[in-house]
Scaffold this motif. Structure first.
Motif, mmCIF file in Angstrom:
data_model
loop_
_atom_site.group_PDB
_atom_site.id
_atom_site.type_symbol
_atom_site.label_atom_id
_atom_site.label_comp_id
_atom_site.label_asym_id
_atom_site.label_seq_id
_atom_site.Cartn_x
_atom_site.Cartn_y
_atom_site.Cartn_z
ATOM 1 N N VAL A 173 0.836 -1.208 0.000
ATOM 2 C CA VAL A 173 0.000 0.000 0.000
ATOM 3 C C VAL A 173 0.869 1.256 0.000
ATOM 4 C CG1 VAL A 173 -1.666 1.328 1.348
ATOM 5 C CG2 VAL A 173 -1.968 -1.129 1.084
ATOM 6 N N LEU A 174 1.873 1.300 0.866
ATOM 7 C CA LEU A 174 2.736 2.479 0.947
ATOM 8 C C LEU A 174 3.559 2.651 -0.328
ATOM 9 C CD1 LEU A 174 3.971 2.250 4.655
ATOM 10 C CD2 LEU A 174 2.138 3.672 3.706
ATOM 11 N N GLY A 175 3.927 1.538 -0.976
ATOM 12 C CA GLY A 175 4.653 1.642 -2.235
ATOM 13 C C GLY A 175 3.833 2.303 -3.323
ATOM 14 N N VAL A 176 2.557 1.931 -3.424
ATOM 15 C CA VAL A 176 1.675 2.543 -4.421
ATOM 16 C C VAL A 176 1.507 4.036 -4.141
ATOM 17 C CG1 VAL A 176 -0.679 2.596 -5.304
ATOM 18 C CG2 VAL A 176 0.464 0.405 -4.946
ATOM 19 N N ILE A 177 1.302 4.382 -2.876
ATOM 20 C CA ILE A 177 1.123 5.792 -2.511
ATOM 21 C C ILE A 177 2.359 6.608 -2.868
ATOM 22 C CG2 ILE A 177 0.861 7.369 -0.555
ATOM 23 C CD1 ILE A 177 -0.896 5.225 0.783
ATOM 24 N N LEU A 178 3.530 6.114 -2.473
ATOM 25 C CA LEU A 178 4.770 6.834 -2.767
ATOM 26 C C LEU A 178 4.988 6.946 -4.272
ATOM 27 C CD1 LEU A 178 7.390 8.138 -1.760
ATOM 28 C CD2 LEU A 178 8.425 5.864 -1.709
ATOM 29 N N GLY A 179 4.700 5.880 -4.997
ATOM 30 C CA GLY A 179 4.872 5.925 -6.442
ATOM 31 C C GLY A 179 4.006 6.984 -7.099
ATOM 32 N N HIS A 180 2.742 7.054 -6.701
ATOM 33 C CA HIS A 180 1.854 8.072 -7.272
ATOM 34 C C HIS A 180 2.331 9.481 -6.931
ATOM 35 C CE1 HIS A 180 -1.820 5.191 -7.727
ATOM 36 N NE2 HIS A 180 -0.994 5.143 -8.746
ATOM 37 N N TRP A 181 2.777 9.679 -5.727
ATOM 38 C CA TRP A 181 3.239 11.008 -5.321
ATOM 39 C C TRP A 181 4.510 11.426 -6.058
ATOM 40 C CZ3 TRP A 181 2.553 10.750 0.746
ATOM 41 C CH2 TRP A 181 1.199 10.888 1.055
ATOM 42 N N LEU A 182 5.322 10.457 -6.477
ATOM 43 C CA LEU A 182 6.574 10.784 -7.140
ATOM 44 C C LEU A 182 6.418 10.984 -8.646
ATOM 45 C CD1 LEU A 182 9.130 8.416 -5.348
ATOM 46 C CD2 LEU A 182 8.909 10.884 -5.077
ATOM 47 N N VAL A 183 5.473 10.303 -9.272
ATOM 48 C CA VAL A 183 5.399 10.355 -10.740
ATOM 49 C C VAL A 183 4.135 11.041 -11.253
ATOM 50 C CG1 VAL A 183 6.777 8.253 -10.908
ATOM 51 C CG2 VAL A 183 4.283 8.087 -10.995
#
Length: 417
Positions: free
Chosen positions: A39-49
């Motif tokens: 879950v945290l990986g998806v959130i961080l990915g969206h915030w970065l790209v």
């Protein structure tokens, strides 16, 4: 200040110790850790790209991967959906077996899981329905409104696929992962070959995520317990993905890139599925190290708290990004937030905004967490106390145990959800 900090640390340590003590000894903490990381990986990915860039009066989404394709490895770290489906298949299979052993009908089991899955969605849909109408009535361009609503509701596609696979769990518990993998392979051969319609690729929305889901079911049957299984998945998945990117022309980014001719994720391609196999292999290899690390009360408390609000965090993280973007517009075009993501400096600037996104998401969590968790324990206790007093004062009232007693009854088991 030092004394206050020490008091807070003691309080956190005490809370962590209580959470650790309340956790059954047989609970697989590594499973919860893998779900939290996914879950945290998806959130961080969206915030970065994900960037919202103004083009005149129109707001459009952009991505640094459009202009800096060598940043594709960021998507390899943050695109963790396969791990979520792996854990989902594992937990659903075990939960269904437990329900059957207790004599719980399938329809009751499914209803319980669907309520937990979709109850938090009501709040998101309600708020964004109001926001969309307000934007249109205020004269905001339709393209901008569509961009914002699409971004806010984009996590829902994942929930729909997950719900379908959950409902089909009784039929999937014995399905070998090679079958859906073969479907993905043949769909890609047809859709990228001559004459096949592009719409054929949408078959992979189900077949592609069915691969890690059925791997999770195999895990629950004990078929992936040996470390060799994890190494085989990791090495074969990595080799297959590298070959598909280097030799077959699949995109290196494992997420959708605006304007790209082919997306690995929308719909899923064979490359993102083989990449998911590698991720699942790595997840299986990390089980034992995670289990050892989570013996520490503070580490386990952090994982448990993320899992308690996983759906809320997942559903509202895009709203937190957009709220931050909108509320800072009056300050002018902020680097890393309103500017085009076409240079390396933008990445460094975006990293500086991550704490602000976290703060905005915390506000969303505080406002909407009860849709997932229910009211706080103190609220439930007060409600139970009122019900008990009403029963005692009313001659014809129920004489069963109050909700306070049920709330404090020792918990025999805590199931994965």
């Amino acid at each position: 200040m030092t004394g206050l900090t020490g008091t807070r640390l003691i309080g956190l340590t005490g809370l962590a110790a209580r959470i650790d003590a309340a956790t059954p000894a047989h609970r697989d903490r590594a499973v919860d850790a893998l779900r939290a990381c996914a879950v945290l990986g998806v959130i961080l990915g969206h915030w970065l790209v994900t960037a919202l860039v103004g083009d005149g009066r129109t707001l459009r989404t952009a991505s640094p991967l459009q202009h800096l394709p060598w940043l594709a490895p960021v998507s390899w770290v943050c695109q963790t959906l396969a791990v979520f489906f792996l854990v989902g298949g594992h937990v659903a299979t075990r939960s269904l077996a437990s329900a059957r052993a207790r004599g719980v009908p399938y329809r009751h089991w499914l209803r319980s899981r669907m309520v937990r899955l979709f109850k938090p969605v009501v709040a998101v849909l309600s708020l964004w329905t109001v926001v969309a109408f307000a934007l249109l009535l205020s004269g905001v361009e339709f393209t901008t409104t569509r961009t914002l609503v699409k971004l806010a509701l984009s996590p829902l596609w994942f929930l729909l696929v997950f719900a379908v696979l959950t409902a089909a769990t009784p039929m999937l518990t014995r399905l070998h992962p090679l079958w859906p993998l073969a479907v993905v392979l043949h769909v890609d051969l047809l859709r990228f070959g001559p004459g096949a319609p592009d719409a054929l690729g949408w078959i992979n929305v189900a077949a592609g995520w069915l691969v890690p889901y059925t791997l999770g079911a195999a895990w629950s049957r004990g078929e992936l317990d040996r470390r060799r299984s994890g190494w085989i998945l990791l090495l074969c998945g990595t080799a297959a993905t590298a070959a598909l990117v280097a030799l077959a022309g699949y995109p290196a980014a494992m997420v959708g890139v605006p304007g790209a001719a082919v997306s690995n994720l929308d719909p899923p391609t064979l490359a993102v599925v083989t990449f998911g196999l590698a991720q699942c292999g790595l997840a299986l290899l990390l089980r034992e190290p995670l289990a050892r690390a989570l013996r520490r009360p503070l580490a386990w408390a952090a994982v448990a708290l993320v899992n308690l609000s996983a759906m809320t965090l997942f559903l509202w993280h895009q709203t937190a990004l957009m709220a931050t973007t909108a509320m800072t517009l009056h300050l002018g075009r902020q680097p890393g937030l309103h500017t085009r993501p076409d240079h390396l400096g933008w990445v460094a600037e975006r990293l500086l905004w991550l704490p602000v996104f976290v703060l905005a998401l915390t506000v969303c969590w505080a406002a909407f967490r009860t849709w997932e968790q229910g009211p706080r324990q103190g609220t439930r206790q007060r409600q139970g106390t009122r019900q008990r007093k009403g029963s005692e004062q009313s001659p014809g009232g129920p004489r069963g145990r109050s909700r306070v007693v049920r709330t404090h009854r020792p918990v025999k088991d805590v199931r994965h959800v």
